[in-house]
Design a protein around this motif. Structure first.
Motif, mmCIF file in Angstrom:
data_model
loop_
_atom_site.group_PDB
_atom_site.id
_atom_site.type_symbol
_atom_site.label_atom_id
_atom_site.label_comp_id
_atom_site.label_asym_id
_atom_site.label_seq_id
_atom_site.Cartn_x
_atom_site.Cartn_y
_atom_site.Cartn_z
ATOM 1 N N PRO A 114 0.819 -1.229 0.000
ATOM 2 C CA PRO A 114 0.000 0.000 0.000
ATOM 3 C C PRO A 114 0.845 1.268 0.000
ATOM 4 O O PRO A 114 0.513 2.238 -0.686
ATOM 5 C CB PRO A 114 -0.815 -0.117 1.295
ATOM 6 N N THR A 145 -4.176 8.083 -0.140
ATOM 7 C CA THR A 145 -4.174 7.021 0.859
ATOM 8 C C THR A 145 -5.374 6.104 0.698
ATOM 9 O O THR A 145 -5.243 4.874 0.698
ATOM 10 C CB THR A 145 -4.179 7.632 2.275
ATOM 11 N N ALA A 146 -6.556 6.683 0.543
ATOM 12 C CA ALA A 146 -7.773 5.879 0.399
ATOM 13 C C ALA A 146 -7.702 4.988 -0.840
ATOM 14 O O ALA A 146 -8.044 3.799 -0.793
ATOM 15 C CB ALA A 146 -8.997 6.792 0.330
ATOM 16 N N VAL A 149 -4.975 2.036 -0.437
ATOM 17 C CA VAL A 149 -5.421 0.928 0.419
ATOM 18 C C VAL A 149 -6.469 0.082 -0.306
ATOM 19 O O VAL A 149 -6.440 -1.161 -0.237
ATOM 20 C CB VAL A 149 -5.987 1.466 1.742
ATOM 21 N N SER A 150 -7.383 0.719 -1.008
ATOM 22 C CA SER A 150 -8.416 -0.020 -1.744
ATOM 23 C C SER A 150 -7.799 -0.881 -2.843
ATOM 24 O O SER A 150 -8.183 -2.050 -3.015
ATOM 25 C CB SER A 150 -9.433 0.958 -2.338
ATOM 26 N N HIS A 175 -11.471 -3.319 3.202
ATOM 27 C CA HIS A 175 -10.387 -2.482 2.677
ATOM 28 C C HIS A 175 -10.892 -1.096 2.286
ATOM 29 O O HIS A 175 -10.164 -0.116 2.421
ATOM 30 C CB HIS A 175 -9.718 -3.168 1.478
ATOM 31 N N GLY A 179 -9.436 2.021 4.078
ATOM 32 C CA GLY A 179 -8.810 3.073 3.293
ATOM 33 C C GLY A 179 -9.246 4.450 3.746
ATOM 34 O O GLY A 179 -8.428 5.374 3.861
#
Length: 217
Positions: A114, A145-146, A149-150, A175, A179
């Motif tokens: 990530p 960031t979101a 992570v996804s 996730h 995220g």
């Protein structure tokens, strides 16, 4: 529980660490204002990672602080810092030694992959979007960031990282929610640092992100 790291994950970890080492990850620590924040992160983040033990059904998901660490000390040092953070987290409150392979796999999938995705997306934001303080906070710290992570959740599902105790829908939803949790914490702390402690952010500078007054060079 794996006792050894799968070959693919081992190759990813070695590639990340070797690339990070080529960029001299120790250099940011020569900047005195970054030393104490980095030590603070190394002290606090193992406890943040330990929170995975509070979740049911083998869902080893948690806010990692990786993206904030990258913004603070740069990607190379952040990647190497994940090793002691991950091992320290695994030792907290454990009566028996944890499985080394499980720890390393967790570091790769919760931190390195990530974080590297976040770096690449963040570089795109910095290159192709206007350089402004709000773009740095909302673009690099929050949205990047979101999304990272996804995407890492999708990659983990494709490569068989999903535990059998979870359905695909539960894994993807976890996730997605994670995220946003990571994005909110990263964006909030980044905005605070930009306002009060910009010297704690290696990737930020007023000269780059603050709009210049008319007539100034």
């Amino acid at each position: 529980m794996p006792t050894t790291l799968p070959t693919g994950d081992m190759l990813v970890m070695l590639a990340v660490l070797a690339t990070a080492f080529a960029f001299k990850p120790w250099l940011p620590l020569s900047h005195r204002p970054l030393q104490m924040p980095w030590l603070g992160a190394m002290t606090l983040l193992p406890f943040v990672w330990w929170t995975e033990h509070l979740l049911p059904n083998g869902m080893a998901l948690h806010v990692t602080g990786t993206f904030l660490l990258i913004l603070m000390v740069g990607w190379p040092l952040a990647m190497w810092s994940l090793l002691p953070i991950g091992f320290a987290a695994a030792l907290i409150g454990q009566a028996q030694p944890p499985e080394i392979g499980q720890i390393l796999q967790h570091i790769v999938w919760r931190g390195m992959i990530p974080g590297t995705l976040g770096l690449l997306i963040g570089l795109g934001v910095r290159t192709w979007v206007v350089q402004h303080m709000f773009v740095y906070i909302l673009g690099r710290a929050f949205m990047t960031t979101a999304v990272a992570v996804s995407i890492s959740g999708v990659l983990a599902w494709i490569t068989g990282q999903k535990p059998d105790t979870l359905s695909t829908e539960e894994w993807m939803l976890a996730h997605w929610l994670l995220g946003w949790a990571e994005a909110i914490s990263t964006g909030m702390l980044t905005s605070i640092f930009v306002a009060f402690k910009p010297e704690w952010l290696l990737t930020y500078s007023d000269e780059r992100y603050l709009p210049r007054k008319p007539g100034t060079k």
